[in-house]
Motif scaffolding. Structure first.
Motif, PDB file in Angstrom:
ATOM      1  N   ILE A  58      10.738  14.531  13.348  1.00 60.27           N
ATOM      2  CA  ILE A  58      10.011  13.267  13.560  1.00 60.27           C
ATOM      3  C   ILE A  58       8.671  13.404  12.855  1.00 60.27           C
ATOM      4  O   ILE A  58       7.946  14.372  13.063  1.00 60.27           O
ATOM      5  CB  ILE A  58       9.867  12.975  15.076  1.00 60.27           C
ATOM      6  N   ILE A  59       8.373  12.440  11.993  1.00 55.54           N
ATOM      7  CA  ILE A  59       7.195  12.577  11.136  1.00 55.54           C
ATOM      8  C   ILE A  59       6.076  11.701  11.692  1.00 55.54           C
ATOM      9  O   ILE A  59       5.808  10.599  11.194  1.00 55.54           O
ATOM     10  CB  ILE A  59       7.551  12.212   9.674  1.00 55.54           C
ATOM     11  N   GLN A  60       5.475  12.163  12.765  1.00 54.57           N
ATOM     12  CA  GLN A  60       4.413  11.397  13.424  1.00 54.57           C
ATOM     13  C   GLN A  60       3.393  12.339  14.027  1.00 54.57           C
ATOM     14  O   GLN A  60       3.705  13.497  14.331  1.00 54.57           O
ATOM     15  CB  GLN A  60       4.985  10.522  14.544  1.00 54.57           C
ATOM     16  N   GLU A  82      12.730  -0.444  13.840  1.00 54.52           N
ATOM     17  CA  GLU A  82      11.840   0.412  13.051  1.00 54.52           C
ATOM     18  C   GLU A  82      12.309   0.433  11.607  1.00 54.52           C
ATOM     19  O   GLU A  82      13.473   0.723  11.320  1.00 54.52           O
ATOM     20  CB  GLU A  82      11.801   1.843  13.580  1.00 54.52           C
ATOM     21  N   GLY A  84      12.066   2.493   8.184  1.00 53.07           N
ATOM     22  CA  GLY A  84      11.741   3.886   7.837  1.00 53.07           C
ATOM     23  C   GLY A  84      12.379   4.843   8.823  1.00 53.07           C
ATOM     24  O   GLY A  84      11.835   5.105   9.898  1.00 53.07           O
ATOM     25  N   ALA A  86      14.089   8.066   7.790  1.00 48.69           N
ATOM     26  CA  ALA A  86      13.998   9.470   7.344  1.00 48.69           C
ATOM     27  C   ALA A  86      15.055  10.320   8.055  1.00 48.69           C
ATOM     28  O   ALA A  86      16.241  10.064   7.915  1.00 48.69           O
ATOM     29  CB  ALA A  86      12.579   9.998   7.539  1.00 48.69           C
ATOM     30  N   SER A  90      12.245   9.551  14.939  1.00 47.09           N
ATOM     31  CA  SER A  90      11.538   8.497  15.672  1.00 47.09           C
ATOM     32  C   SER A  90      12.535   7.548  16.339  1.00 47.09           C
ATOM     33  O   SER A  90      12.302   7.076  17.454  1.00 47.09           O
ATOM     34  CB  SER A  90      10.569   7.737  14.758  1.00 47.09           C
ATOM     35  N   ASP A 110      16.552   1.727   6.642  1.00 49.07           N
ATOM     36  CA  ASP A 110      16.016   2.599   5.592  1.00 49.07           C
ATOM     37  C   ASP A 110      16.720   2.281   4.279  1.00 49.07           C
ATOM     38  O   ASP A 110      17.919   2.000   4.257  1.00 49.07           O
ATOM     39  CB  ASP A 110      16.210   4.082   5.942  1.00 49.07           C
ATOM     40  N   ILE A 111      15.951   2.365   3.199  1.00 48.52           N
ATOM     41  CA  ILE A 111      16.504   2.077   1.871  1.00 48.52           C
ATOM     42  C   ILE A 111      17.554   3.117   1.496  1.00 48.52           C
ATOM     43  O   ILE A 111      18.478   2.824   0.739  1.00 48.52           O
ATOM     44  CB  ILE A 111      15.366   1.997   0.828  1.00 48.52           C
ATOM     45  N   ASP A 136      16.821  -2.118   1.443  1.00 45.44           N
ATOM     46  CA  ASP A 136      15.377  -2.361   1.342  1.00 45.44           C
ATOM     47  C   ASP A 136      14.955  -3.247   2.516  1.00 45.44           C
ATOM     48  O   ASP A 136      15.538  -4.322   2.724  1.00 45.44           O
ATOM     49  CB  ASP A 136      15.098  -3.057   0.001  1.00 45.44           C
ATOM     50  N   SER A 137      13.960  -2.826   3.249  1.00 46.60           N
ATOM     51  CA  SER A 137      13.582  -3.542   4.473  1.00 46.60           C
ATOM     52  C   SER A 137      13.124  -4.972   4.225  1.00 46.60           C
ATOM     53  O   SER A 137      13.117  -5.776   5.152  1.00 46.60           O
ATOM     54  CB  SER A 137      12.488  -2.778   5.217  1.00 46.60           C
ATOM     55  N   ASP A 161       7.375   1.578   9.316  1.00 41.26           N
ATOM     56  CA  ASP A 161       7.073   2.952   8.864  1.00 41.26           C
ATOM     57  C   ASP A 161       7.933   3.299   7.651  1.00 41.26           C
ATOM     58  O   ASP A 161       8.527   4.367   7.591  1.00 41.26           O
ATOM     59  CB  ASP A 161       7.321   3.949  10.014  1.00 41.26           C
ATOM     60  N   SER A 162       8.006   2.351   6.698  1.00 41.81           N
ATOM     61  CA  SER A 162       8.822   2.645   5.500  1.00 41.81           C
ATOM     62  C   SER A 162       7.899   2.894   4.315  1.00 41.81           C
ATOM     63  O   SER A 162       7.161   3.886   4.313  1.00 41.81           O
ATOM     64  CB  SER A 162       9.825   1.517   5.251  1.00 41.81           C
ATOM     65  N   CYS A 163       7.944   2.039   3.324  1.00 41.42           N
ATOM     66  CA  CYS A 163       7.050   2.161   2.167  1.00 41.42           C
ATOM     67  C   CYS A 163       5.676   1.648   2.596  1.00 41.42           C
ATOM     68  O   CYS A 163       5.574   0.563   3.176  1.00 41.42           O
ATOM     69  CB  CYS A 163       7.624   1.334   1.027  1.00 41.42           C
ATOM     70  N   HIS A 168       4.154  -3.979   0.186  1.00 40.22           N
ATOM     71  CA  HIS A 168       5.414  -3.857   0.938  1.00 40.22           C
ATOM     72  C   HIS A 168       5.184  -4.140   2.424  1.00 40.22           C
ATOM     73  O   HIS A 168       5.966  -4.869   3.052  1.00 40.22           O
ATOM     74  CB  HIS A 168       6.028  -2.469   0.744  1.00 40.22           C
TER      75      HIS A 168
HETATM   76  C1  LIG Z   1       7.628   8.135   6.640  1.00 40.65           C
HETATM   77  S1  LIG Z   1       9.361   8.094   6.477  1.00 40.65           S
HETATM   78  C2  LIG Z   1       9.857   7.497   8.055  1.00 40.65           C
HETATM   79  C3  LIG Z   1       9.587   8.473   9.135  1.00 40.65           C
HETATM   80  C4  LIG Z   1      10.230   8.166  10.455  1.00 40.65           C
HETATM   81  N1  LIG Z   1       9.905   6.853  10.957  1.00 40.65           N
HETATM   82  C5  LIG Z   1       9.794   9.193  11.483  1.00 40.65           C
HETATM   83  O1  LIG Z   1       8.883   8.890  12.275  1.00 40.65           O
HETATM   84  O2  LIG Z   1      10.325  10.300  11.484  1.00 40.65           O
HETATM   85  C6  LIG Z   1       9.559   6.726   5.406  1.00 40.65           C
HETATM   86  C7  LIG Z   1      11.014   6.280   5.145  1.00 40.65           C
HETATM   87  O3  LIG Z   1      10.935   4.978   4.585  1.00 40.65           O
HETATM   88  C8  LIG Z   1      12.002   4.827   3.691  1.00 40.65           C
HETATM   89  N2  LIG Z   1      11.686   3.731   2.761  1.00 40.65           N
HETATM   90  C9  LIG Z   1      10.895   3.770   1.656  1.00 40.65           C
HETATM   91  N3  LIG Z   1      10.873   2.578   1.059  1.00 40.65           N
HETATM   92  C10 LIG Z   1      11.651   1.757   1.803  1.00 40.65           C
HETATM   93  C11 LIG Z   1      12.027   0.396   1.697  1.00 40.65           C
HETATM   94  N4  LIG Z   1      11.596  -0.364   0.682  1.00 40.65           N
HETATM   95  N5  LIG Z   1      12.837  -0.126   2.648  1.00 40.65           N
HETATM   96  C12 LIG Z   1      13.296   0.644   3.671  1.00 40.65           C
HETATM   97  N6  LIG Z   1      12.983   1.932   3.806  1.00 40.65           N
HETATM   98  C13 LIG Z   1      12.180   2.490   2.892  1.00 40.65           C
HETATM   99  C14 LIG Z   1      12.166   6.191   3.030  1.00 40.65           C
HETATM  100  O4  LIG Z   1      13.475   6.336   2.532  1.00 40.65           O
HETATM  101  C15 LIG Z   1      11.807   7.136   4.180  1.00 40.65           C
HETATM  102  O5  LIG Z   1      12.980   7.615   4.807  1.00 40.65           O
END
Ligand SMILES: C[S@@+](CC[C@H](N)C(=O)[O-])C[C@H]1O[C@@H](n2cnc3c(N)ncnc32)[C@H](O)[C@@H]1O
Length: 259
Positions: A58-60, A82, A84, A86, A90, A110-111, A136-137, A161-163, A168
């Motif tokens: 979990i990246i927080q 949510e 994003g 990864a 989360s 997630d993309i 793409d979100s 929590d994506s891009c 975006h």
């Molecule tokens: C910071 S990580 C998410 C971390 C996760 N929420 C957690 O807390 O562990 C960002 C994620 O956003 C995704 N991402 C990037 N651009 C995106 C987009 N345009 N649409 C959806 N997801 C995207 C990436 O593939 C990545 O997995």
């Protein structure tokens, strides 16, 4: 900026443009200053990349997780969206809170959901509370798919929590803001980027290009939302500000679409 900490005299001296400002080391002001610096150093050292929740990375920042837990328990949403995913940590975290409350499910977008992450999330004990949407979100078909998974009268909380570019996040706020229930929030995470533009792993453009800037712009243009840091349900300290990666993140929906 230069900071001198003297544990013998119990003083912290901050030098801004060469001018000193002395603070009591054991004070709220010194705590805020040290915390701000700790956030910057910790981000650079990838401190948030050292945790997992029920087996999934979990990246927080842990404080942000505790704060959002407080909000989830208060709102008791039917659906947490949510963007994003990864590794899915989360999603699993939010699903575990829903399961403990006995209410709610999670939709993760997630993309790219990497096969090993999808396999692990789908095999997880809490997978029954998690739906995954790949794409793409801000893609209209993705937003429509997410909308189709929610019933009209359900209470919805959204976490972005994506891009993390301003553009975006701004588009995500437009795409998902309408799904947020009155009284609930849309959270544009990682506004901390605006304070990381000058750390070694940061980028100069982040001073303007960050999620906090998107949230501030969105709230200015949408009177149904207001920027509102959720109140802490428990606070026996004199502190008032969180140590967070999510500054200027919490947009509370205060009225419906027509108001
Ligand atoms: C910071 S990580 C998410 C971390 C996760 N929420 C957690 O807390 O562990 C960002 C994620 O956003 C995704 N991402 C990037 N651009 C995106 C987009 N345009 N649409 C959806 N997801 C995207 C990436 O593939 C990545 O997995």
């Amino acid at each position: 900026m230069r900071i001198v900490i003297d544990t013998d005299t119990k003083q912290l001296t901050e030098y801004l443009n060469g001018r000193p400002r002395a603070l009591e080391l054991y004070s709220k002001e010194a705590f805020q200053l040290i915390s701000h610096l700790w956030l910057r150093v910790g981000w650079n050292e990838k401190y948030p990349y050292t945790f997992s929740w029920m087996g999934r990375p979990i990246i927080q920042l842990p404080e942000d997780l505790i704060r959002i837990q407080e909000v989830i328990y208060e709102i008791k949403p039917d659906v947490i969206i949510e963007t994003g995913v990864a590794h899915g940590g989360s999603l699993v975290y939010y699903a575990s809170i829903c399961r403990a409350i006995g209410k709610g499910r999670v939709i993760g977008i997630d993309i790219e959901i990497r096969p090993h992450n999808r396999t692990a999330i789908e095999a997880h004990e809490l997978s029954g509370s998690i739906a995954l949407v790949e794409g793409d979100s801000i893609d209209e078909a993705v937003v429509a798919r997410v909308r189709s998974l929610i019933k009209p009268d359900e209470t919805v909380l959204v976490i972005l929590d994506s891009c993390h570019t301003k553009q975006h996040v701004r588009a995500e706020l437009e795409a998902y803001g309408g799904l947020v229930s009155v009284g609930s929030y849309i959270v544009a995470t990682d506004g901390i980027m605006r304070d990381l533009h000058d750390v070694p792993r940061g980028e100069p453009a982040w001073i303007r290009d960050n999620p906090a800037a998107a949230a501030e712009e969105f709230v200015h243009e949408h009177q149904q939302f207001q920027m509102e840091q959720p109140a802490w349900p428990f606070n026996e300290s004199h502190l008032t500000d969180g140590v967070t990666h999510w500054p200027a993140a919490w947009l509370r929906r205060v009225s419906g679409p027509g108001s």
